[in-house]
Design a protein around this motif. Structure first.
Motif, short mmCIF file in Angstrom:
data_model
loop_
_atom_site.label_atom_id
_atom_site.label_comp_id
_atom_site.label_asym_id
_atom_site.label_seq_id
_atom_site.Cartn_x
_atom_site.Cartn_y
_atom_site.Cartn_z
N ALA A 401 26.45 38.57 45.70
CA ALA A 401 27.85 38.15 45.80
C ALA A 401 28.11 36.76 45.22
O ALA A 401 29.09 36.56 44.48
CB ALA A 401 28.29 38.18 47.25
N LEU A 402 27.26 35.80 45.54
CA LEU A 402 27.57 34.40 45.21
C LEU A 402 27.75 34.13 43.71
O LEU A 402 28.67 33.41 43.32
CB LEU A 402 26.50 33.48 45.81
CG LEU A 402 26.52 33.39 47.34
CD1 LEU A 402 25.37 32.52 47.85
CD2 LEU A 402 27.86 32.86 47.85
N PRO A 403 26.90 34.71 42.82
CA PRO A 403 27.13 34.47 41.38
C PRO A 403 28.45 35.06 40.88
O PRO A 403 28.94 34.66 39.83
CB PRO A 403 25.94 35.15 40.71
CG PRO A 403 24.89 35.23 41.77
CD PRO A 403 25.64 35.45 43.05
N GLY A 404 29.01 36.01 41.62
CA GLY A 404 30.27 36.64 41.22
C GLY A 404 31.51 35.94 41.74
O GLY A 404 32.63 36.40 41.49
N ILE A 405 31.32 34.85 42.49
CA ILE A 405 32.44 34.09 43.03
C ILE A 405 32.42 32.70 42.39
O ILE A 405 31.52 31.90 42.65
CB ILE A 405 32.34 33.97 44.56
CG1 ILE A 405 32.36 35.37 45.21
CG2 ILE A 405 33.48 33.12 45.11
CD1 ILE A 405 32.07 35.35 46.70
N VAL A 406 33.38 32.41 41.52
CA VAL A 406 33.39 31.15 40.77
C VAL A 406 34.73 30.44 40.99
O VAL A 406 35.79 31.04 40.79
CB VAL A 406 33.17 31.40 39.27
CG1 VAL A 406 33.20 30.08 38.50
CG2 VAL A 406 31.85 32.14 39.03
N ILE A 407 34.67 29.19 41.39
CA ILE A 407 35.86 28.36 41.58
C ILE A 407 36.07 27.52 40.32
O ILE A 407 35.14 26.88 39.83
CB ILE A 407 35.72 27.47 42.82
CG1 ILE A 407 35.65 28.33 44.09
CG2 ILE A 407 36.89 26.48 42.92
CD1 ILE A 407 35.35 27.57 45.36
N THR A 408 37.29 27.55 39.79
CA THR A 408 37.62 26.80 38.58
C THR A 408 38.74 25.80 38.89
O THR A 408 39.43 25.92 39.90
CB THR A 408 38.08 27.75 37.47
OG1 THR A 408 39.21 28.51 37.93
CG2 THR A 408 36.97 28.71 37.08
N GLN A 409 38.89 24.83 38.01
CA GLN A 409 39.93 23.83 38.21
C GLN A 409 41.27 24.27 37.62
O GLN A 409 42.31 23.72 37.98
CB GLN A 409 39.49 22.50 37.59
CG GLN A 409 38.27 21.90 38.26
CD GLN A 409 38.41 21.82 39.77
OE1 GLN A 409 39.35 21.19 40.29
NE2 GLN A 409 37.50 22.46 40.50
N GLU A 410 41.24 25.23 36.73
CA GLU A 410 42.47 25.78 36.18
C GLU A 410 42.72 27.17 36.75
O GLU A 410 41.79 27.97 36.88
CB GLU A 410 42.40 25.85 34.66
CG GLU A 410 42.38 24.49 33.98
CD GLU A 410 42.49 24.61 32.47
OE1 GLU A 410 42.79 25.72 31.98
OE2 GLU A 410 42.26 23.60 31.78
N GLN A 411 43.97 27.45 37.07
CA GLN A 411 44.30 28.75 37.62
C GLN A 411 44.22 29.81 36.51
O GLN A 411 44.79 29.62 35.43
CB GLN A 411 45.71 28.75 38.22
CG GLN A 411 46.07 30.04 38.95
CD GLN A 411 47.39 29.93 39.68
OE1 GLN A 411 48.21 29.07 39.37
NE2 GLN A 411 47.61 30.77 40.67
N PRO A 412 43.51 30.91 36.76
CA PRO A 412 43.42 31.96 35.72
C PRO A 412 44.76 32.67 35.55
O PRO A 412 45.63 32.62 36.43
CB PRO A 412 42.35 32.91 36.28
CG PRO A 412 42.40 32.71 37.75
CD PRO A 412 42.74 31.26 37.96
N SER A 413 44.94 33.30 34.42
CA SER A 413 46.17 34.04 34.16
C SER A 413 46.28 35.21 35.13
O SER A 413 45.29 35.70 35.66
CB SER A 413 46.21 34.54 32.72
OG SER A 413 45.06 35.33 32.44
N ALA A 414 47.50 35.64 35.37
CA ALA A 414 47.76 36.72 36.32
C ALA A 414 47.06 38.00 35.89
O ALA A 414 46.99 38.32 34.69
CB ALA A 414 49.25 36.95 36.47
N ARG A 415 46.56 38.74 36.85
CA ARG A 415 45.83 39.97 36.58
C ARG A 415 46.78 41.11 36.26
O ARG A 415 47.80 41.30 36.95
CB ARG A 415 45.01 40.33 37.82
CG ARG A 415 44.26 41.65 37.75
CD ARG A 415 43.75 42.02 39.12
NE ARG A 415 42.92 43.21 39.13
CZ ARG A 415 42.59 43.87 40.23
NH1 ARG A 415 42.99 43.42 41.41
NH2 ARG A 415 41.84 44.95 40.17
N GLU A 416 46.48 41.85 35.22
CA GLU A 416 47.21 43.08 34.91
C GLU A 416 46.42 44.24 35.50
O GLU A 416 45.29 44.50 35.08
CB GLU A 416 47.35 43.25 33.39
CG GLU A 416 48.23 42.21 32.73
CD GLU A 416 49.70 42.35 33.10
OE1 GLU A 416 50.10 43.48 33.48
OE2 GLU A 416 50.43 41.35 33.02
N VAL A 417 47.00 44.93 36.45
CA VAL A 417 46.28 46.02 37.11
C VAL A 417 46.28 47.28 36.23
O VAL A 417 45.26 47.97 36.12
CB VAL A 417 46.90 46.33 38.49
CG1 VAL A 417 46.09 47.41 39.22
CG2 VAL A 417 46.95 45.07 39.35
#
Length: 426
Positions: A401-417
């Motif tokens: 789990a941990l490698p798949g959870i990444v905190i960034t300083q810039e907000q990512p673009s909205a997800r297209e489902v």
């Protein structure tokens, strides 16, 4: 006709005749062709592909190896939906009752989870008493009375596919578009619904990682369905991050109840409504307010009636795991990555999934997400909670789990489902 001649023909890049395909499927189903010979044929197909005609004939031969269900006497249209599998994908659970609330019969023959991909039947079995093994007579009775049933497919539904799939799994011939498409569509066509909507998942947590390849697979399956007289369309949906906020059997039933009560995560609601509208349109019902049926209790009523009809207690307390562990944010920022595969494997390692078909699953195990992709987090905020009955499972689950959870300083673009759609060709 000789098996070796069929293998050689495909090995040398020739199209197989309809007679050769029918002979091969019949021979292997009746155990007149050995596993080694069938493996050789599958590898030749894997390397050289199949034409549309070959794929249609292969699919029809697998359908013909068993029985094709007939729901023509139910007094109304029937519709089905199939997902290629993902992480946190509980769409079928609220979808079936929602569509049934509008008078369309929904016979859903579903499967179990394997590896990081969850199974609808496992989720339903976390409800006390719920019986997924329903014979054809009882299935018809439930569809007539309630309008929806979610059950295991019988052994007489495309039995050739069951044998061939098991062989593909151990011979490195799984990743072939014609073999994937014919495997899925032989079972869904044999399942007997008038129409079918396909949810083709794309991304790290899906079988198909690449959008263009997923479009090819979707087009192949849509054409197979329509060629067989089943009105079929496909929606390609994002599986780079989990759907909803829960991964695991009882956890996903809990979230399903929230959706049927008019709440729940918006990504799950969006896809549930998208597929419901498509299923209803195929059944001739276009002027309907699907979201209203989630808000006013009609879909929940069908859910409760379905659970009761299949032996379950709709008010039963769901199983809970004995142990839990929180994953906390280590810094301020935005949740820039929440990888579906990493979290799906973590849930599997916690006990929610199985490595082999005969393995047992823990009904209360899994992952609950407190934050989703793009959300702002503060240091110390809980991002996810892991659940299991065995504390020794936390370490390997965290490794995933941990490698798949990444905190960034810039907000990512909205997800297209919804990434793309594939419709019937005129």
């Amino acid at each position: 006709m000789d098996v070796i001649d069929v293998i050689k023909a495909k090995r040398d890049g020739h199209e197989l005749t309809d007679e050769q395909i029918a002979f091969a499927i019949r021979s292997y189903t009746e155990e007149q062709m050995g596993d080694d010979q069938c493996a050789a044929l599958l590898m030749a197909i894997f390397l050289n592909g199949m034409s549309r005609r070959e794929t249609v004939t292969w699919t029809n031969a697998m359908i013909g190896s068993g029985t094709r269900m007939d729901f023509s006497g139910l007094g109304g249209p029937t519709a089905d939906k199939h997902s290629t599998g993902g992480v946190g994908d509980k769409i079928s659970l609220p979808l079936g009752p929602l569509v049934a609330a509008f008078g369309v019969r929904v016979p859903m023959l579903s499967g179990r989870g394997l590896g990081h991909t969850g199974g609808t039947l496992d989720k339903l079995e976390s409800i006390a008493g719920f019986n997924v093994n329903v014979d054809s007579e009882r299935l018809r009775a439930i569809l007539t009375d309630v309008g929806v049933a979610i059950a295991a497919a019988g052994s007489d539904l495309a039995p050739a596919d069951k044998r061939i799939y098991a062989l593909r799994d151990v011979t490195g011939t799984v990743d072939s578009v014609p073999l994937i498409a014919s495997s899925i569509m032989s079972k869904k066509i044999a399942a007997g619904a008038d129409s079918l909507v396909l949810d083709v998942k794309v991304g790290s947590g899906a079988f198909m990682k690449d959008l263009e390849q997923a479009k090819i697979l979707a087009r192949t399956m849509v054409d197979l369905g329509n060629d067989a007289g089943v009105e079929t369309s496909a929606v390609l949906t994002d599986m780079s991050t989990p759907l909803g906020r829960t991964i695991g059997n009882a956890l996903e039933i809990e979230e399903t109840r929230e959706i049927l009560a008019g709440g729940g995560p918006e990504d799950v609601v969006t896809l549930t409504v998208e597929f419901a509208e498509r299923m209803l349109a195929a059944a001739g019902k276009t002027d309907v307010d699907v979201r209203a049926a989630l808000q006013d209790g009609r879909a929940m009523d069908r859910w409760r009636r379905m659970v009761s009809a299949q032996g379950g207690d709709p008010d039963a307390t769901l199983p809970t795991a004995r142990h839990q562990h929180d994953i906390l944010a280590e810094e301020d920022g935005y949740l820039g990555t929440l990888d579906a595969l990493a979290l799906g494997v973590a849930s599997w390692r916690l006990g929610a999934g199985r490595a082999r078909k005969e393995d047992a699953v823990q009904m209360g195990a899994g992952v609950r997400l407190h934050k989703t992709l793009g959300e702002q987090v503060r240091k110390g905020d809980p991002i996810a909670t892991l659940y299991t009955d065995e504390e020794s499972r936390f370490e390997p689950a965290l490794d995933s789990a941990l490698p798949g959870i990444v905190i960034t300083q810039e907000q990512p673009s909205a997800r297209e489902v919804v990434l793309a759609t594939v419709e019937k060709q005129n």
